[in-house]
Design a protein around this motif. Structure first.
Motif, mmCIF file in Angstrom:
data_model
loop_
_atom_site.group_PDB
_atom_site.id
_atom_site.type_symbol
_atom_site.label_atom_id
_atom_site.label_comp_id
_atom_site.label_asym_id
_atom_site.label_seq_id
_atom_site.Cartn_x
_atom_site.Cartn_y
_atom_site.Cartn_z
ATOM 1 N N ILE A 23 0.752 -1.097 0.119
ATOM 2 C CA ILE A 23 0.178 -0.175 -0.110
ATOM 3 C C ILE A 23 0.990 1.238 -0.132
ATOM 4 O O ILE A 23 1.765 1.330 0.996
ATOM 5 N N GLY A 26 4.940 5.596 -3.101
ATOM 6 C CA GLY A 26 5.976 6.434 -3.241
ATOM 7 C C GLY A 26 7.250 5.764 -3.160
ATOM 8 O O GLY A 26 7.204 4.747 -3.727
ATOM 9 N N THR A 28 9.310 4.581 -1.271
ATOM 10 C CA THR A 28 9.409 3.256 -0.397
ATOM 11 C C THR A 28 8.764 2.337 -0.840
ATOM 12 O O THR A 28 9.189 1.272 -0.973
ATOM 13 N N GLN A 48 -3.564 5.234 -3.232
ATOM 14 C CA GLN A 48 -4.954 5.864 -3.510
ATOM 15 C C GLN A 48 -4.949 7.265 -4.386
ATOM 16 O O GLN A 48 -6.044 7.547 -4.740
ATOM 17 N N ASN A 49 -3.606 7.710 -4.606
ATOM 18 C CA ASN A 49 -3.835 8.859 -5.549
ATOM 19 C C ASN A 49 -3.132 8.542 -6.755
ATOM 20 O O ASN A 49 -2.895 7.295 -7.285
ATOM 21 N N THR A 55 5.110 12.458 -0.338
ATOM 22 C CA THR A 55 6.250 13.182 -0.036
ATOM 23 C C THR A 55 7.058 13.117 -1.134
ATOM 24 O O THR A 55 7.965 13.758 -1.336
ATOM 25 N N ARG A 58 7.718 16.009 -3.546
ATOM 26 C CA ARG A 58 7.796 17.092 -2.848
ATOM 27 C C ARG A 58 9.196 17.188 -2.009
ATOM 28 O O ARG A 58 9.234 17.986 -0.889
ATOM 29 N N MET A 62 17.507 16.095 -3.676
ATOM 30 C CA MET A 62 18.933 15.848 -3.507
ATOM 31 C C MET A 62 19.083 14.337 -3.104
ATOM 32 O O MET A 62 18.239 13.696 -2.439
ATOM 33 N N THR A 225 2.799 4.055 3.613
ATOM 34 C CA THR A 225 2.152 5.252 3.082
ATOM 35 C C THR A 225 2.638 6.418 3.733
ATOM 36 O O THR A 225 1.885 7.409 3.932
ATOM 37 N N ILE A 232 -3.360 3.562 8.372
ATOM 38 C CA ILE A 232 -3.340 1.880 8.151
ATOM 39 C C ILE A 232 -3.231 1.161 9.304
ATOM 40 O O ILE A 232 -3.809 0.236 9.882
ATOM 41 N N LEU A 245 6.136 16.431 9.702
ATOM 42 C CA LEU A 245 6.898 17.604 9.650
ATOM 43 C C LEU A 245 7.022 18.101 8.315
ATOM 44 O O LEU A 245 7.347 17.647 7.321
ATOM 45 N N THR A 287 14.569 24.115 2.742
ATOM 46 C CA THR A 287 13.334 24.016 3.236
ATOM 47 C C THR A 287 13.153 24.284 4.533
ATOM 48 O O THR A 287 13.834 24.839 5.164
ATOM 49 N N GLY A 337 5.755 19.257 1.271
ATOM 50 C CA GLY A 337 5.774 17.839 1.550
ATOM 51 C C GLY A 337 5.752 17.580 3.055
ATOM 52 O O GLY A 337 6.271 18.573 3.755
HETATM 53 P P1 FAD Z 1 5.139 9.104 0.249
HETATM 54 O O1 FAD Z 1 6.031 9.362 -0.874
HETATM 55 O O2 FAD Z 1 4.471 10.243 1.129
HETATM 56 O O3 FAD Z 1 4.425 7.947 -0.181
HETATM 57 C C1 FAD Z 1 3.359 7.411 0.273
HETATM 58 C C2 FAD Z 1 2.076 7.049 -0.370
HETATM 59 O O4 FAD Z 1 1.062 6.377 -0.041
HETATM 60 C C3 FAD Z 1 1.569 8.270 -1.102
HETATM 61 O O5 FAD Z 1 1.641 8.407 -2.388
HETATM 62 C C4 FAD Z 1 -0.100 8.122 -0.802
HETATM 63 O O6 FAD Z 1 -0.973 8.566 -1.826
HETATM 64 C C5 FAD Z 1 0.026 6.666 -0.603
HETATM 65 N N1 FAD Z 1 -1.109 6.191 0.398
HETATM 66 C C6 FAD Z 1 -1.554 6.597 1.533
HETATM 67 N N2 FAD Z 1 -2.792 6.086 2.141
HETATM 68 C C7 FAD Z 1 -2.935 5.314 1.135
HETATM 69 C C8 FAD Z 1 -4.034 4.266 1.154
HETATM 70 N N3 FAD Z 1 -4.668 4.132 2.193
HETATM 71 N N4 FAD Z 1 -4.189 3.545 0.088
HETATM 72 C C9 FAD Z 1 -3.423 3.536 -0.859
HETATM 73 N N5 FAD Z 1 -2.121 4.367 -1.040
HETATM 74 C C10 FAD Z 1 -2.117 5.233 0.234
HETATM 75 N N6 FAD Z 1 15.059 12.721 0.998
HETATM 76 C C11 FAD Z 1 16.268 12.436 0.394
HETATM 77 O O7 FAD Z 1 16.732 11.768 0.170
HETATM 78 N N7 FAD Z 1 16.768 13.648 -0.169
HETATM 79 C C12 FAD Z 1 16.149 15.232 -0.111
HETATM 80 O O8 FAD Z 1 16.387 15.997 -0.725
HETATM 81 C C13 FAD Z 1 14.835 15.110 0.662
HETATM 82 N N8 FAD Z 1 14.445 16.389 0.862
HETATM 83 C C14 FAD Z 1 13.022 16.350 1.500
HETATM 84 C C15 FAD Z 1 12.417 17.567 1.636
HETATM 85 C C16 FAD Z 1 11.159 17.648 2.305
HETATM 86 C C17 FAD Z 1 10.487 19.032 2.362
HETATM 87 C C18 FAD Z 1 10.725 16.426 2.852
HETATM 88 C C19 FAD Z 1 9.315 16.568 3.368
HETATM 89 C C20 FAD Z 1 11.251 15.048 2.568
HETATM 90 C C21 FAD Z 1 12.417 15.147 1.965
HETATM 91 N N9 FAD Z 1 13.069 13.947 1.947
HETATM 92 C C22 FAD Z 1 14.484 13.828 1.256
HETATM 93 C C23 FAD Z 1 12.739 12.560 2.445
HETATM 94 C C24 FAD Z 1 11.779 11.844 1.454
HETATM 95 O O9 FAD Z 1 11.102 12.589 0.542
HETATM 96 C C25 FAD Z 1 10.648 10.898 2.201
HETATM 97 O O10 FAD Z 1 11.447 10.261 3.117
HETATM 98 C C26 FAD Z 1 10.312 9.847 1.038
HETATM 99 O O11 FAD Z 1 9.813 10.671 0.013
HETATM 100 C C27 FAD Z 1 9.091 9.009 1.852
HETATM 101 O O12 FAD Z 1 8.682 8.354 0.894
HETATM 102 P P2 FAD Z 1 7.317 7.434 1.107
HETATM 103 O O13 FAD Z 1 7.303 6.492 0.044
HETATM 104 O O14 FAD Z 1 7.666 6.830 2.732
HETATM 105 O O15 FAD Z 1 6.076 8.315 1.591
#
Ligand code: FAD
Length: 525
Positions: A23, A26, A28, A48-49, A55, A58, A62, A225, A232, A245, A287, A337
Motif C-alpha cells: 500500500i 511513493g 518506499t 490511493q492517488n 512526499t 515534494r 537531492m 504510506t 493504516i 513535519l 526548506t 511535503g
Molecule cells: P510518500 O512519498 O508520502 O508515499 C506514500 C504514498 O502512500 C502516497 O503516494 C499516498 O498517496 C499513498 N497512500 C496513503 N494512504 C494510502 C491508502 N490508504 N491506500 C493507498 N495508498 C495510500 N530525502 C532525500 O533523500 N533527499 C532530499 O532532498 C529530501 N528532501 C526532502 C524535503 C522535504 C521537504 C521532505 C518533506 C522530505 C525530504 N526527503 C528527502 C525525504 C523523502 O522525500 C521521504 O523520506 C520520502 O519521499 C518518503 O517516501 P514514502 O514513499 O515513504 O512516502
C-alpha cells in the motif's frame, strides 16, 4: 522486452491472491515493489492517488549524504546515504547527476560551518572520494559575486547529487512492472482483511475513479504510506508513531536568481541549514521544518506553504543574494511535503531522527521514516522481514535488462538525449521509436517536449491532468501560473490519447488549476 501497461476498462484487479500487496506508491513502496518483482514474487502495489503523490514528489530533489544529519549526531544516516548516493548514481546515471554544492562561510557562523567541514571529510571515509575543497581570497569575489560579500571568509565546495524525485519513483515502479509486478494508481486501501487468528491477510480496495470496491488477499501486506502510516496501522494497533513535519520550497526563474551550483546556507534568523538548488532550469529555495497540524489537512487536499514560510525562505534568499532584491512576485511556484518522521517526542523538528523504522503487527509490515536516498536499503530491510512468509523457491532474476543505447538521429542535442534516457531508462528505445519529430519542440522555458506529453499520457497511467502537470512532467512547478498558458497546446494530444470529451477536459482543467492555486502557488495575505 517491454511490458506495456494497460488498464482494464473497469480497472478491476483481476488477480485476487498475491504474494505481497504494497500500500503506497511513493519511493518506499516503489523500492520494495521493484525488488520483490525482480525476485519473481507476485506483487501488487496500489496508491490511493497518483504514484509519488505524497512526499516523494515534494522533496528537495537531492540524493545526498545529508551533511545536516552529522550536525545532529545521526552518523548512521550519513553513512548509509553516502554509500547509497554512490550506488544510485551508478545505477541511474542520467537521472541522478552529481552537483557541486557551495557553502559560503560567514564571520558570524559559529559551529555550523566547522561541522559541515567535518561532514565533508566524513563523506570520504564513508564512500569513495568526491572532490571537495575551499575557495578563498580574491577567488571568491571573482567567481561568486552574486553572493553577499559582507563578512564572507571562504567558500567550501563539495559534491552531492540531484534528481527529479517523481520521475525516480515512476522509473523504479516501471522497472518493477517490467519484471512482472502490477501497479495501479487511484486505488485506496480502505480496510485490512484478517484471518480467523487475527493475522492481516489482505486489503479492501476502493477504486477512487469508479468507486468500485473489492477484496484482495496476500501472504504479506506492506504499509508504505509515509505520512499516512498511522491511518493504516491503527486498524491493528492503536499507537500513533508518525510526526508529520512540513517542508516547503519556493521556485524562481533562473534569470532572477542565476546560480549554476547549489548553495548551502544557515538561515540568518535561526541558523537552520537550507539549500538553494538549481533544478530543471529554475532556482529552488528550501526548506522549512514545521509540525503540520491536522487542521491544515482538513483545510486543503494537499500540503501547502504558509505565508510565514514564504517570508522565511525569501529572507534566506535575500541574505545570500542581496543584490538580486528577490520579492514575493518573483516566486513562480511553491510546493510543500510532509516528512513521515517516526516520532521522537517533542524534539526540535530539525533534530528528529531521519532513520527508518519497521513495525510488524499481525502480519502487517509498516515502514516509515528514512529518505529518498536510502530507499534501496529500506526495501531490503523490509523484504528480509517478510521473507519467512513467502515461498522459498524464488530466485533473483537478472538485476536489470541491459539497455543498448543507440543514439537517435532525431535528437541531436546530447543533453536532451541524456535527460530522456534518465527519465525513461529501459523504455527509451520504445519512446524513440514512437517519437514524432514535430513534437520535439520544448515547452515554454522548460526542457519538456510534446513528445513526452504524448508518451506519458499513452503509457504512464496518467488519470488526471494534475498527474501530467505535477508529477510525470513538472510543468506545473516550472512555468508561471502552473503552466496555464500551455494547456491549449497540450490539449489535442491529451484528449486524443485519453479519448476525453470536451467536458471532461474542461473539468480536468478546473480541478487542476484549483489544486495548483491552493497548494502550489503563493499564499496571499
Ligand atoms: P510518500 O512519498 O508520502 O508515499 C506514500 C504514498 O502512500 C502516497 O503516494 C499516498 O498517496 C499513498 N497512500 C496513503 N494512504 C494510502 C491508502 N490508504 N491506500 C493507498 N495508498 C495510500 N530525502 C532525500 O533523500 N533527499 C532530499 O532532498 C529530501 N528532501 C526532502 C524535503 C522535504 C521537504 C521532505 C518533506 C522530505 C525530504 N526527503 C528527502 C525525504 C523523502 O522525500 C521521504 O523520506 C520520502 O519521499 C518518503 O517516501 P514514502 O514513499 O515513504 O512516502
Amino acid at each position: 522486452m517491454i511490458k506495456k501497461i494497460s488498464i482494464p476498462e473497469n480497472n478491476a484487479v483481476e488477480q485476487k491472491n498475491w504474494d505481497v500487496i504494497i500500500i503506497g506508491g511513493g519511493i518506499t513502496g516503489a523500492g520494495i515493489f521493484y525488488k520483490l518483482a525482480a525476485r519473481g514474487y507476485q506483487v501488487l502495489l496500489v496508491d490511493q492517488n497518483d504514484f509519488a503523490f505524497g512526499t516523494s514528489s515534494r522533496s528537495s530533489k537531492m540524493v545526498h549524504g545529508g551533511l545536516r544529519y552529522i550536525a545532529n549526531g545521526q552518523f548512521n544516516v550519513t553513512y548509509e546515504s553516502v554509500r547509497e548516493r554512490e550506488h544510485l548514481q551508478k545505477e541511474y546515471p542520467d537521472l541522478i547527476r552529481p552537483m557541486q554544492f557551495l557553502l559560503p562561510v560567514y564571520e558570524h557562523y559559529k559551529f555550523g560551518a566547522s561541522l559541515f567541514r567535518l561532514g565533508i571529510e566524513l563523506y570520504d571515509l564513508f564512500g569513495s572520494k568526491w572532490k571537495h575543497g575551499t575557495y578563498t581570497g580574491a577567488q571568491i569575489e571573482k567567481r561568486f559575486n552574486i553572493l553577499n560579500q559582507t563578512g564572507l571568509k571562504s567558500v567550501l565546495y563539495y559534491y552531492d547529487a540531484e534528481v527529479d524525485d517523481a520521475r525516480l519513483v515512476y522509473r523504479v515502479i516501471s522497472e518493477g512492472i517490467h519484471h512482472g509486478g502490477s501497479a495501479l494508481n487511484y486505488k485506496k486501501c480502505i480496510g485490512l482483511m484478517r484471518d480467523p487468528s487475527g493475522k492481516v491477510n489482505g486489503i479492501q480496495l476502493k477504486d477512487e475513479i469508479t468507486g468500485k470496491e473489492e477484496e484482495l488477499y496476500a501472504k504479506a501486506v506492506v504499509n508504505a504510506t509515509g505520512p499516512w502510516t498511522d491511518d493504516i496501522r491503527s486498524q491493528v494497533v492503536p499507537e500513533k508513531v508518525i510526526r508529520k513535519l512540513r517542508g516547503s520550497h519556493i521556485l524562481f526563474n533562473r534569470e532572477r536568481v542565476p546560480v549554476n551550483q547549489a548553495f548551502t546556507l544557515f538561515h540568518p534568523d535561526d541558523g537552520r541549514a537550507l539549500f538553494v538548488v538549481p533544478w530543471q532550469g529554475m532556482t529552488m529555495v528550501g526548506t522549512t521544518d514545521l509540525d503540520h497540524p491536522a487542521a491544515y489537512e482538513r483545510e486543503k487536499p494537499e500540503p501547502f506553504i504558509t505565508l510565514q514560510e514564504e517570508e522565511y525562505l525569501l529572507r534566506a534568499a535575500d541574505f545570500l543574494f542581496p543584490g538580486q532584491h528577490v520579492e514575493k512576485q518573483d516566486i513562480v511556484s511553491s510546493f510543500a511535503g510532509l516528512r513521515p518522521i517516526v516520532s521522537m517526542g517533542e524534539m526540535a523538528p530539525s533534530k528528529a531522527s531521519r532513520t527508518h523504522k519497521i513495525f510488524m503487527d499481525e502480519n502487517l509490515f509498516s515502514i516509515a521514516g528514512g529518505k529518498l536516498t536510502t530507499f534501496r536499503i529500506m526495501a531490503e530491510d523490509l523484504i528480509q522481514k517478510i521473507l519467512p512468509l513467502l515461498p522459498e523457491n524464488n530466485i533473483e532474476k537478472q538485476k536489470k535488462e541491459t539497455v543498448q543505447k543507440e543514439d537517435s538521429p532525431l535528437i541531436e542535442d546530447t543533453r536532451q538525449y541524456h535527460r530522456l534516457s534518465g527519465i525513461y531508462g529501459s523504455s527509451l528505445q520504445e519512446f524513440l521509436s514512437e517519437l514524432q519529430p514535430e513534437e520535439l519542440k520544448t515547452l515554454a522555458n522548460t526542457s519538456f517536449t510534446l513528445s513526452e506529453i504524448r508518451w506519458t499520457v499513452r503509457h504512464e497511467m496518467v488519470r488526471h491532468l494534475s498527474d501530467l502537470m505535477l508529477r510525470r512532467t513538472r510543468l506545473g512547478l516550472l512555468v508561471q501560473n502552473g503552466g496555464k498558458q500551455l494547456l491549449d497546446t497540450i490539449k489535442p494530444i491529451v484528449i486524443q490519447e485519453k479519448n476525453w470529451s470536451e467536458e471532461k477536459w474542461e473539468q480536468e482543467v478546473i480541478d487542476y488549476l484549483k489544486v495548483w492555486k491552493n497548494c502550489y502557488s503563493i499564499p496571499s495575505k
